[in-house]
Write an enzyme that holds these catalytic residues in place. Structure first.
Site, short mmCIF file in Angstrom:
data_model
loop_
_atom_site.label_atom_id
_atom_site.label_comp_id
_atom_site.label_asym_id
_atom_site.label_seq_id
_atom_site.Cartn_x
_atom_site.Cartn_y
_atom_site.Cartn_z
N HIS A 48 1.67 -0.66 -2.14
CA HIS A 48 2.39 -1.37 -3.20
C HIS A 48 3.75 -0.73 -3.51
O HIS A 48 4.30 -0.93 -4.59
CB HIS A 48 1.53 -1.41 -4.47
CG HIS A 48 0.21 -2.08 -4.27
ND1 HIS A 48 0.00 -3.41 -4.56
CD2 HIS A 48 -0.94 -1.61 -3.76
CE1 HIS A 48 -1.26 -3.72 -4.25
NE2 HIS A 48 -1.85 -2.65 -3.77
N HIS A 83 7.00 -5.47 -2.06
CA HIS A 83 5.71 -5.63 -1.39
C HIS A 83 5.03 -6.93 -1.82
O HIS A 83 5.38 -7.52 -2.84
CB HIS A 83 4.79 -4.44 -1.71
CG HIS A 83 4.40 -4.38 -3.16
ND1 HIS A 83 5.20 -3.80 -4.11
CD2 HIS A 83 3.31 -4.86 -3.82
CE1 HIS A 83 4.62 -3.90 -5.30
NE2 HIS A 83 3.47 -4.55 -5.15
N ASP A 121 1.28 -8.71 -2.64
CA ASP A 121 -0.14 -8.53 -2.94
C ASP A 121 -0.94 -9.67 -2.32
O ASP A 121 -0.63 -10.85 -2.54
CB ASP A 121 -0.39 -8.56 -4.45
CG ASP A 121 0.17 -7.36 -5.19
OD1 ASP A 121 0.53 -6.36 -4.51
OD2 ASP A 121 0.23 -7.41 -6.43
N HIS A 131 -6.41 -7.52 -3.53
CA HIS A 131 -5.94 -6.53 -4.52
C HIS A 131 -6.82 -6.54 -5.77
O HIS A 131 -7.14 -5.48 -6.31
CB HIS A 131 -4.49 -6.84 -4.87
CG HIS A 131 -3.83 -5.85 -5.78
ND1 HIS A 131 -4.18 -4.52 -5.82
CD2 HIS A 131 -2.82 -6.01 -6.67
CE1 HIS A 131 -3.42 -3.90 -6.71
NE2 HIS A 131 -2.60 -4.77 -7.24
N HIS A 136 -2.57 -11.15 -12.64
CA HIS A 136 -2.91 -10.88 -11.24
C HIS A 136 -4.20 -11.59 -10.84
O HIS A 136 -4.28 -12.25 -9.80
CB HIS A 136 -3.10 -9.37 -11.02
CG HIS A 136 -1.85 -8.62 -10.70
ND1 HIS A 136 -1.04 -8.10 -11.68
CD2 HIS A 136 -1.28 -8.28 -9.51
CE1 HIS A 136 -0.02 -7.47 -11.11
NE2 HIS A 136 -0.14 -7.56 -9.79
N GLU A 174 6.33 -8.46 -5.40
CA GLU A 174 6.83 -7.61 -6.48
C GLU A 174 7.90 -6.65 -5.97
O GLU A 174 7.99 -6.36 -4.78
CB GLU A 174 5.67 -6.82 -7.09
CG GLU A 174 4.64 -7.72 -7.76
CD GLU A 174 3.38 -6.99 -8.20
OE1 GLU A 174 2.91 -7.29 -9.31
OE2 GLU A 174 2.87 -6.17 -7.43
#
Length: 199
Positions: A46, A50, A52, A56, A143, A155
């Site tokens: 992360h 990056h 996700d 995650h 998330h 992100e």
């Protein structure tokens, strides 16, 4: 055609609190008499810019190597926003936006915003903050809502020089077997000046 690199440099970008610090290990150095320069490096999945994958936060969710790379290439909309974004804000944004939305301005998503994004069929959400939600909410509802619906999260973008509007996004991850995330080299492509207002 104009290409804008919207990635952050891996080793100098601050990490999310508690994440491992990336570093480069110069194994061979020509300045010391070696025949070539050769480095190893260490990073968290992360770090810097990056993506996700669902794994995650979703126990049986797809890992990064199970994500079709085509899902990280396509039309996107950069939206300027600050503070905490609500579901009502998203309801105003999505009629004018592509199915990939990148937020510029260090904004954070509330759970209601995440729900509105999934309900609108958004496939990817990006931010120039280290995370889509503040580190004060350790339950990570945004998330979980997005990744549970299969929405990818991008992100750590660098959007300071990017004007709001429509672009083509390319943000390909490394092929990391079993990983829940991966650093990416993200670029935006603008082929013409696009009008953000589609009314």
């Amino acid at each position: 055609m104009k290409m804008i690199d919207v990635s952050r440099e891996l080793f100098s970008t601050p990490v999310y609190p508690g994440d491992p610090e990336p570093y480069r290990d110069p194994v061979r150095r020509m300045e010391l008499g070696d025949v070539c320069n050769l480095s190893g490096f260490y990073t968290g999945c992360h770090s810097a810019t990056h993506v996700d994958a669902p794994r995650h936060f979703i126990e049986d969710g797809d890992t990064i190597d199970q994500i079709d790379p085509a899902r990280l290439i396509g039309s996107c909309t950069v939206v300027e926003a600050r503070g905490v974004i609500t579901g009502s804000d998203i309801d105003e944004i999505v009629p004018c936006a592509q199915k990939m939305i990148l937020f510029k301005g260090q904004a954070f998503l509330s759970q209601s915003a995440a729900f509105a994004l999934t309900a609108a069929g958004v496939t990817l959400v990006g931010t120039d903050a280290l995370s889509i939600e503040t580190d004060k909410d350790d339950a990570f509802p945004a998330h979980k809502e997005l990744l549970g619906a299969g929405v990818l999260i991008l992100e750590g973008l660098e959007l300071s020089e990017v004007e709001p509007g429509d672009y083509r996004l390319i943000a390909l991850p490394l092929l990391l077997g079993g990983a829940e995330a991966s650093p990416v080299r993200a670029v935006l492509i603008s082929e013409e000046k696009l009008d953000f207002d589609r009314s």
